[in-house]
Design an enzyme around this catalytic site. Structure first.
Site, PDB file in Angstrom:
ATOM      1  N   GLN A  84      -8.897  92.572  31.269  1.00 21.51           N
ATOM      2  CA  GLN A  84      -8.539  92.905  32.655  1.00 21.51           C
ATOM      3  C   GLN A  84      -7.499  94.028  32.717  1.00 21.51           C
ATOM      4  O   GLN A  84      -6.722  94.116  33.674  1.00 21.51           O
ATOM      5  CB  GLN A  84      -8.032  91.651  33.392  1.00 21.51           C
ATOM      6  CG  GLN A  84      -9.126  90.670  33.772  1.00 21.51           C
ATOM      7  CD  GLN A  84     -10.181  91.272  34.723  1.00 21.51           C
ATOM      8  OE1 GLN A  84     -10.049  92.391  35.222  1.00 21.51           O
ATOM      9  NE2 GLN A  84     -11.255  90.532  34.965  1.00 21.51           N
ATOM     10  N   SER A  85      -7.511  94.883  31.714  1.00 20.55           N
ATOM     11  CA  SER A  85      -6.525  95.969  31.659  1.00 20.55           C
ATOM     12  C   SER A  85      -6.664  96.951  32.827  1.00 20.55           C
ATOM     13  O   SER A  85      -7.751  97.509  33.049  1.00 20.55           O
ATOM     14  CB  SER A  85      -6.709  96.714  30.334  1.00 20.55           C
ATOM     15  OG  SER A  85      -6.095  97.978  30.397  1.00 20.55           O
ATOM     16  N   ASN A  86      -5.560  97.165  33.542  1.00 21.11           N
ATOM     17  CA  ASN A  86      -5.541  98.201  34.590  1.00 21.11           C
ATOM     18  C   ASN A  86      -5.678  99.578  33.949  1.00 21.11           C
ATOM     19  O   ASN A  86      -6.347 100.457  34.477  1.00 21.11           O
ATOM     20  CB  ASN A  86      -4.219  98.164  35.362  1.00 21.11           C
ATOM     21  CG  ASN A  86      -4.050  96.868  36.127  1.00 21.11           C
ATOM     22  OD1 ASN A  86      -4.933  96.461  36.869  1.00 21.11           O
ATOM     23  ND2 ASN A  86      -2.929  96.197  35.932  1.00 21.11           N
ATOM     24  N   ALA A  88      -7.213 100.422  31.188  1.00 24.32           N
ATOM     25  CA  ALA A  88      -8.588 100.708  30.748  1.00 24.32           C
ATOM     26  C   ALA A  88      -9.452 101.082  31.953  1.00 24.32           C
ATOM     27  O   ALA A  88     -10.222 102.053  31.906  1.00 24.32           O
ATOM     28  CB  ALA A  88      -9.156  99.492  30.026  1.00 24.32           C
TER      29      ALA A  88
END
Ligand code: PLP
Length: 350
Positions: A84-86, A88
């Site tokens: 859930q990386s912002n 990425a």
């Protein structure tokens, strides 16, 4: 070192950069909370940086990172993070919007449900990124899974390069000297807005993870000779070498923009008291902060980063660490997509 804002902005114009966001981002007072807390509380809206609806701090970094990739005529951009990386997701967007192909290696802190992909992971797919999910194996720690994701990413990059494709690797969080320059620029922008309002800023609060934002802010502060106290609230276990590493990062960012290194370890003020039980693990303080800002000011925070950082600010008001009457700015670094992520990440908000 004490440059005028105009001089710093001129230096930043000389390095590769593309236009990705809407700048300057809004800067405004939080009237109700100011009254409640007995301080002058402002917010810098870097949740509104971007053109893709979900802004955030990574837009500033990516202006320089994607700018560099384009200058080097890359075809692929690789990056890393959690599922859930912002960072990425923002990289997938920024790359795609500039005709570069994004490749993401994402370690699963929370394993996604293949049949119900949510939030940033869903957006990664909509932006057409090549997504590789690294699920944790039995007996494997998250850090080991992360290391495996770096190894696998490198292998894929070597393969593409052997086929003649030029690739650029962006570290997690965009936290190298290039991305960090984005927050030297961000700090200068904030100072310019404060000057226009004839405001002195006593404190700046923000969330720190990879540390690129923190290093850039502190480098900007040194470059401009400001005395705002930057309080960085950790969202993960930062380990023993964090401040030493981020000192090197801040100075390499200053060198990248052709300024002299000036940052020392003592320039940082890190608080690790608000992230427990861990990265992407919700806690009560963040839930309280999210509800307070939503219900008093109508502004949304997230459970992974800004909720925990604002919880630090609330704590410091309540304990008197922030003196009554102080001028305080909270840097909103985005991340609200996490409000639509897995329940395990969101926690109990109602
Ligand atoms: C919403 C949000 N806030 C803060 C941060 C922390 O920024 P940095 O990685 O530069 O420390 C991140 C990083 O991913 C983020 O997504």
């Amino acid at each position: 070192m004490s440059l005028k804002i105009k001089e710093a902005k001129e230096m930043l114009l000389l390095i590769p950069r593309i236009d990705l966001g809407f700048f300057p981002t809004p800067f405004h007072k939080l009237e109700r909370l100011s009254q409640e807390f007995g301080i002058n509380l402002y917010i810098k809206r870097d949740d509104f940086t971007g053109k893709n609806l979900f802004g955030g701090n990574k837009t500033r970094k990516l202006e320089f990172l994607i700018g560099k990739a384009m200058e080097e005529k890359c075809e692929y951009v690789f990056t890393y993070g959690a599922t859930q990386s912002n960072h990425a997701m923002q990289t997938a967007w920024a790359a795609t919007a500039n005709s570069l192909k994004p490749v993401l290696y994402l370690a699963a802190v929370v394993e996604p449900d293949e049949n119900d992909i949510k939030a940033n992971l869903l957006l990664d797919k909509i932006f057409g990124a090549e997504v590789h999910i690294i699920n944790m194996q039995e007996q494997e720690s998250f850090l080991e899974a992360e290391k495996r994701s770096f190894r696998l990413g490198k292998e894929r990059m070597r393969q593409l390069e052997s086929e003649g494709h030029k690739c650029m690797s962006i570290p997690m969080g965009g936290a190298n000297e290039i991305g960090t320059a984005g927050y030297i620029s961000g700090f200068a922008e904030l100072c310019e807005q404060a000057e226009q309002l004839e405001l002195g800023l006593d404190y700046l609060y923000h969330a720190t993870g990879s540390g690129g934002t923190m290093a850039g802010l502190v480098a900007g502060k040194k470059l401009l000779g400001k005395d705002t106290l930057i309080r960085s609230i950790a969202v993960l276990d930062t380990g023993d070498h964090y401040i030493a590493d981020k000192t090197v990062l801040a100075n390499s960012a200053l060198e990248y923009i052709a300024a002299a290194p000036a940052v020392e370890e003592k320039d940082f003020s890190l608080d690790t008291g608000f992230y427990a039980p861990g990265y992407e693990c919700p806690n009560e303080g963040a839930a309280e902060a999210i509800k307070l800002l939503a219900q008093r000011e109508g502004i949304l925070l997230d459970p992974v980063y800004t909720g925990k950082a604002f919880a630090g600010l609330i704590h410091d008001v309540r304990t008197g660490k922030i003196e009554r009457g102080s001028s305080v700015v909270f840097l909103h670094t985005g991340g609200a997509t996490a409000l639509f992520a897995e329940k395990k990440i969101l926690g109990d908000l109602f």
